[in-house]
Design a protein around this motif. Structure first.
Motif, PDB file in Angstrom:
ATOM      1  N   GLU A  39      36.880  53.137  23.264  1.00 13.28           N
ATOM      2  CA  GLU A  39      37.428  51.979  23.976  1.00 13.28           C
ATOM      3  C   GLU A  39      37.880  52.367  25.384  1.00 13.28           C
ATOM      4  O   GLU A  39      37.652  51.647  26.349  1.00 13.28           O
ATOM      5  N   MET A  40      38.523  53.532  25.483  1.00 11.37           N
ATOM      6  CA  MET A  40      38.969  53.999  26.805  1.00 11.37           C
ATOM      7  C   MET A  40      37.769  54.283  27.711  1.00 11.37           C
ATOM      8  O   MET A  40      37.792  53.962  28.904  1.00 11.37           O
ATOM      9  N   ALA A  41      36.716  54.857  27.163  1.00 10.65           N
ATOM     10  CA  ALA A  41      35.504  55.109  27.947  1.00 10.65           C
ATOM     11  C   ALA A  41      34.890  53.793  28.413  1.00 10.65           C
ATOM     12  O   ALA A  41      34.449  53.677  29.567  1.00 10.65           O
ATOM     13  N   ALA A  42      34.881  52.795  27.533  1.00  9.52           N
ATOM     14  CA  ALA A  42      34.324  51.484  27.903  1.00  9.52           C
ATOM     15  C   ALA A  42      35.140  50.849  29.030  1.00  9.52           C
ATOM     16  O   ALA A  42      34.576  50.294  29.975  1.00  9.52           O
ATOM     17  N   ALA A  94      26.745  48.712  30.004  1.00  9.64           N
ATOM     18  CA  ALA A  94      26.911  49.763  28.996  1.00  9.64           C
ATOM     19  C   ALA A  94      28.352  49.808  28.482  1.00  9.64           C
ATOM     20  O   ALA A  94      28.590  49.974  27.290  1.00  9.64           O
ATOM     21  N   GLY A  95      29.317  49.625  29.373  1.00  7.15           N
ATOM     22  CA  GLY A  95      30.717  49.606  28.963  1.00  7.15           C
ATOM     23  C   GLY A  95      31.025  48.437  28.042  1.00  7.15           C
ATOM     24  O   GLY A  95      31.730  48.591  27.035  1.00  7.15           O
ATOM     25  N   LEU A  96      30.498  47.278  28.367  1.00  7.18           N
ATOM     26  CA  LEU A  96      30.710  46.105  27.508  1.00  7.18           C
ATOM     27  C   LEU A  96      30.031  46.279  26.153  1.00  7.18           C
ATOM     28  O   LEU A  96      30.589  45.896  25.112  1.00  7.18           O
ATOM     29  N   ALA A  97      28.844  46.865  26.141  1.00  9.09           N
ATOM     30  CA  ALA A  97      28.140  47.117  24.885  1.00  9.09           C
ATOM     31  C   ALA A  97      28.919  48.114  24.014  1.00  9.09           C
ATOM     32  O   ALA A  97      29.046  47.928  22.801  1.00  9.09           O
ATOM     33  N   ALA A 100      31.921  46.342  22.572  1.00  6.18           N
ATOM     34  CA  ALA A 100      31.537  45.369  21.538  1.00  6.18           C
ATOM     35  C   ALA A 100      31.237  46.045  20.207  1.00  6.18           C
ATOM     36  O   ALA A 100      31.383  45.422  19.142  1.00  6.18           O
ATOM     37  N   ARG A 101      30.840  47.307  20.237  1.00  5.96           N
ATOM     38  CA  ARG A 101      30.528  48.032  18.997  1.00  5.96           C
ATOM     39  C   ARG A 101      31.760  48.460  18.222  1.00  5.96           C
ATOM     40  O   ARG A 101      31.656  48.797  17.048  1.00  5.96           O
ATOM     41  N   GLN A 102      32.909  48.447  18.874  1.00  5.12           N
ATOM     42  CA  GLN A 102      34.127  48.897  18.206  1.00  5.12           C
ATOM     43  C   GLN A 102      34.575  47.856  17.175  1.00  5.12           C
ATOM     44  O   GLN A 102      34.678  46.689  17.490  1.00  5.12           O
TER      45      GLN A 102
END
Length: 104
Positions: A39-42, A94-97, A100-102
């Protein structure tokens, strides 16, 4: 576990049987930290992408000199704001994707 009946002044419900519930298996701690790190990376990717999209020249200039090795990373974007904006759109997507996977 059953509790003994006791008198009620208000005439509420009579004695009830109460059972203690034991929580089921908890998620392993490392999964929680992995999710937090992702989440922090996103968040970083989306934020950095927005700055790169809106202010590409200023953002690249900040990192092109004496920036602990990032000079090589930003070299393809020096004096090429269009290229940095394109990269920013990919970075935001890429950050939003990733976010969204979390699951949690």
């Amino acid at each position: 576990m059953t509790f003994p009946p006791f008198p009620r002044k208000s005439g509420g419900p009579g004695p009830q049987e109460t059972t203690l519930v034991t929580p089921g298996p908890l998620r392993p701690q490392e999964n929680i930290w992995a999710s937090r790190a992702a989440e922090m990376a996103a968040i970083f990717m989306v934020g950095d992408g927005l700055i790169g999209l809106l202010q590409p020249r200023r953002h690249v200039d900040l990192w092109k000199d004496d920036a602990l090795g990032t000079e090589k990373v930003v070299k393809p974007f020096v004096d090429r704001p269009g290229r940095r904006r394109l990269y920013a759109v990919v970075q935001i997507a890429a950050g939003l994707a990733l976010a969204a996977r979390q699951k949690r």
